[in-house]
Write an enzyme that holds these catalytic residues in place. Structure first.
Site, PDB file in Angstrom:
ATOM      1  N   TRP A  85       0.783  -1.237  -0.135  1.00  0.00           N
ATOM      2  CA  TRP A  85       0.096  -0.039  -0.039  1.00  0.00           C
ATOM      3  C   TRP A  85       0.850   1.403  -0.087  1.00  0.00           C
ATOM      4  O   TRP A  85       0.618   2.284  -0.745  1.00  0.00           O
ATOM      5  CB  TRP A  85      -1.198  -0.039   1.054  1.00  0.00           C
ATOM      6  N   ASP A 107      -2.277   6.371   6.311  1.00  0.00           N
ATOM      7  CA  ASP A 107      -3.427   5.403   5.898  1.00  0.00           C
ATOM      8  C   ASP A 107      -3.427   4.290   7.045  1.00  0.00           C
ATOM      9  O   ASP A 107      -2.404   3.530   7.261  1.00  0.00           O
ATOM     10  CB  ASP A 107      -2.490   4.741   4.529  1.00  0.00           C
ATOM     11  N   LYS A 167     -12.909  -2.510   6.362  1.00  0.00           N
ATOM     12  CA  LYS A 167     -12.360  -3.490   6.996  1.00  0.00           C
ATOM     13  C   LYS A 167     -12.606  -3.470   8.373  1.00  0.00           C
ATOM     14  O   LYS A 167     -13.400  -4.386   8.843  1.00  0.00           O
ATOM     15  CB  LYS A 167     -10.874  -3.293   6.861  1.00  0.00           C
TER      16      LYS A 167
END
Lengths: 359, 359
Positions: free
Chosen positions: A101, A171, A195
């Site tokens: 990511w 993030d 999530k």
């Protein structure tokens, strides 16, 4: 019968939340229409939106120097919007690369022709740890970290200590609201909701209002965080139903002990699995113990064949989505907030049985 | 009891669709988890996605020289992405301005410092008609129209005839799939799903693949249509639940006569209301008759006080969201695909009674 859902995201939601949503699906609070059909300018939806925005800040212990936005486009769009807004030409984006990511976020900085400095990276050991040291560049625009790597199963256990005048951006897609944290150290926190706090379709952005002083001029309307802040996160039609479910999940977090409660619950679930990885020489964890994620637990079996068999037999026993990310292989169990304790217990028990039968 | 929902969007959905979604909310097709919790990489979701993408093209009568994307960010994000992708430096964006939404699209072209030409505008008469003539610039990148103006209640009744080598791009947010159309004249069609085909949270983009040859180089990943095309509209986590509901609505459209069926149904509903506007001197339509929208019908009463009373009494009678857009005032009834015939009949009856009592 509900299964145990170990998906890395979109992921399991609390059964209570789904039941409430089901009851209200044709008529929200008896008003005769569904949240799926509700004007985003209606009094009812405005209340849903404000409730979700306020609960977020309250759980984080943040005041009104911050604001919550529920945008669209996922973390992937934030990878683009953040440098576009907050890195002026004469400054340098500082990134800590912990794999997948962060690497994607780094790619967007390059595509935007922004100056880039990798302050630290764990690539040397295949992203199996979190860097403990970093070196900032001259003239940093901000430092960006990824607090949990969903694919590798690494997680930051402390907040990076950097000078106050350098914005810290994170993030938090895969460990947001999973434990208490000093969120006030961060200037911008973002991630996909799918999530830990809701279904797919909404992106949470928690932003310290003072960060806007550092914004580049001339932003296009939708790319401009100010657009969304000024319109209470409803400049354009928001993802109403996703926000409605998020509100219910946030309430469920509160009702289950808040972030302290989540931490206790998540540690207990993760311990079931990590204990097996530690005790067994059949299952191998892939991450250095001190940086292990409470959310995503990747592990390997002695052979790829056994891994396939493990994943298939687990599915037959009602335990789904235990396959590792296609980029790394192996197995992975994701244990987000909403995963019931029973799921972790059942998986641990299944792992022990499977080991005995196949060793 | 379900109310009649005349919202301009997010808007009414077929009750059958909501009931199906309600039944499946805790366990999609008996698999033990909800679409709200389903991995976007699962076989089940891939099928949901492909089904919705294919049904869209099939309803439009388009072949595989086109593709369907379900993105996020609404028409508002498309206002930015389209010129960013498809207007090179030496070319000129040609726009036909029919009010509010085209005006917003025009604003983004200016913010991007692209060359802009207004090929036609109905601003001279307060956007109460659709221009019948236009003049393209030299070197046009493309021509952009808004096929239905939600706020003003105007609708294009024919497709603009322009040379084949100039791409035609249309915002169809508020009349998409409401009637048959020669969609093959268009190179890119987009809009928010939350009016005619689903809930808020997904943006449909139907793109002719050959348009990609005209794309600017160096696009950022999420801004690049190719990213989404190559990954079958799932480069990043898509708005799964919204797409699932869209699939059901598309099937409902097919089951109700396809686009021919929708046209017949929508005309009949609109006639109930337009007949009253034509026969009455109490209610005044605001659009020239030949350009009246089948989807959004704005109208005025003799005084603002009567308008308030009308909206309030209608609500008391289970007819909601009849207030005009805040920028123009008055009343507005939106009669999208999913609005039942009975709702239009009941509104017409109520309008007649209200007139008698208040004239």
């Amino acid at each position: 019968m509900r299964v145990h859902n170990f998906s890395a995201g979109p992921a399991v939601l609390p059964e209570e939340v789904l039941k409430e949503a089901q009851e209200e699906l044709l008529s929200y609070q008896g008003i005769g229409l569904s949240v799926l059909e509700m004007s985003h300018r209606s009094a009812e939806f405005k209340e849903i939106m404000e409730d979700a925005r306020n609960r977020t800040l309250k759980l984080m212990g943040l005041g009104d120097d911050y604001t919550t936005l529920f945008l669209q486009g996922g973390a992937s769009l934030q990878f683009y919007m953040i440098p576009l807004n907050f890195c002026p030409e004469d400054k340098v984006v500082n990134m800590i690369d912990t794999g997948a990511w962060s690497s994607k976020a780094i790619k967007e900085i390059k595509l935007l022709n922004k100056k880039l400095h990798i302050a630290a990276s764990s690539e040397d050991k295949n992203f199996t740890y979190i860097p403990k040291e970093w070196k900032l560049s001259e003239n940093p625009a901000y430092l960006h970290i990824t607090t949990n790597n969903t694919i590798r199963g690494t997680e930051w256990k402390t907040d990076p200590d950097i000078p106050d005048n350098i914005p810290l951006i994170a993030d938090m897609s895969s460990n947001f609201l999973s434990k208490p944290l000093d969120f006030s150290k961060y200037d911008l926190i973002y991630g996909g909701a799918q999530k830990n706090i809701g279904p797919a379709g909404a992106t949470f952005v928690i932003i310290k209002k003072s960060l806007l002083e550092k914004q580049n001029p001339g932003m296009s309307t939708m790319m401009d965080y100010n657009t969304h802040i000024k319109k209470d996160s409803a400049f354009n039609t928001p993802p109403c139903f996703a926000i409605y479910i998020i509100g219910k999940v946030l309430k469920w977090i509160e009702d289950n002990g808040g972030l302290e409660g989540m931490k206790k619950r998540n540690e207990e679930k993760a311990d079931y699995i990590y204990n097996i990885l530690d005790e067994s020489d059949f299952y191998q964890g892939t991450v250095v113990p001190e940086d292990r994620s409470m959310m995503n637990i990747p592990f390997r079996l002695p052979t790829e064949e056994l891994e396939k068999k493990f994943i298939a037999e687990a599915a037959d026993n009602g335990m789904l989505t235990l396959k590792g990310h296609r980029s790394v292989g192996g197995c992975r169990a994701s244990l987000y907030n909403s995963l019931p304790m029973q799921a972790a217990q059942d998986l641990a028990e299944f792992m022990q049985k499977f080991e005995k039968k196949n060793k």
